[in-house]
Design a protein around this motif. Structure first.
Motif, PDB file in Angstrom:
ATOM      1  N   ARG A  55      15.167  55.505  35.075  1.00 16.54           N
ATOM      2  CA  ARG A  55      16.033  55.783  36.221  1.00 16.54           C
ATOM      3  C   ARG A  55      15.310  56.434  37.391  1.00 16.54           C
ATOM      4  O   ARG A  55      15.775  56.363  38.529  1.00 16.54           O
TER       5      ARG A  55
ATOM      6  N   HIS B 231      21.921  52.052  39.466  1.00 10.56           N
ATOM      7  CA  HIS B 231      22.940  52.160  38.427  1.00 10.56           C
ATOM      8  C   HIS B 231      24.288  51.827  39.029  1.00 10.56           C
ATOM      9  O   HIS B 231      24.467  51.853  40.241  1.00 10.56           O
TER      10      HIS B 231
ATOM     11  N   TYR C  71      25.797  59.070  31.796  1.00 13.35           N
ATOM     12  CA  TYR C  71      25.058  57.816  31.880  1.00 13.35           C
ATOM     13  C   TYR C  71      25.015  57.149  30.516  1.00 13.35           C
ATOM     14  O   TYR C  71      24.915  57.807  29.482  1.00 13.35           O
TER      15      TYR C  71
ATOM     16  N   THR D 133      21.128  51.092  33.555  1.00  6.89           N
ATOM     17  CA  THR D 133      21.900  52.329  33.552  1.00  6.89           C
ATOM     18  C   THR D 133      23.268  52.108  34.182  1.00  6.89           C
ATOM     19  O   THR D 133      23.395  51.547  35.266  1.00  6.89           O
TER      20      THR D 133
END
Length: 162
Positions: free
Chosen positions: A87, A94, A135, A143
């Motif tokens: 991430r 995401h 998450y 994600t």
């Protein structure tokens, strides 16, 4: 810009991803197709491209010009290999999904084998203070985020929030 048409994820196995987003997350499958044509090859910039595509929508979400919110794309040709899904890397993205009860969804999805980065955490600062978020990962380690908005968004009260 006039709006958002859809967002898209490239996936390794379209059938697996459709099952995840439809059966576990509750998206509605709108359309599936194979794209093996000159237009698609020009669009994606690969002269031999063949894609399998699924379009999904969030039920109850107001529809704009587009019929769908999420497009899942499997490149049959050229085949890709997984990338580092971390991430923190530039280019990582995401998708945040709102839910009524983040803890209940966390429990339900965890029981179904979904991998979570964290359990729902209370949001303690900012405009979403009082909400919860966590998450989790889809089958390609993309994600996703569950967000339970605060009961009183933006700290507004009764009439102001309505």
């Amino acid at each position: 810009m006039r709006g958002v048409w859809h967002f898209s994820f490239t996936v390794a196995d379209l059938d697996r991803s459709v099952a995840f987003y439809r059966d576990l997350l509750g998206f509605a499958l709108v359309h599936r197709q194979e794209q093996d044509n000159a237009y698609t090859r020009r669009l994606v910039g690969y002269p031999d491209a063949v894609l399998r595509v699924a379009q999904l929508a969030v039920p109850g979400q107001p529809r704009g010009v587009s019929t769908h919110d999420l497009e899942l794309v499997e490149y049959v040709r050229p085949r890709g290999r997984p990338r580092d899904p971390a991430r923190h890397l530039p280019g990582a993205a995401h998708l945040a999904l709102t839910v009524e009860d983040a803890r209940a969804e966390h429990a339900r999805l965890s029981a179904a084998g979904v991998s979570f980065v964290n359990p729902p955490a209370e949001i303690t600062a900012g405009v979403n203070k009082g909400g919860y978020a966590c998450y989790f990962l889809d089958p390609d380690a993309i994600t996703l985020e569950l967000v339970q908005p605060p009961a009183n968004p933006l700290g507004r009260s009764g009439e102001e929030a309505g």
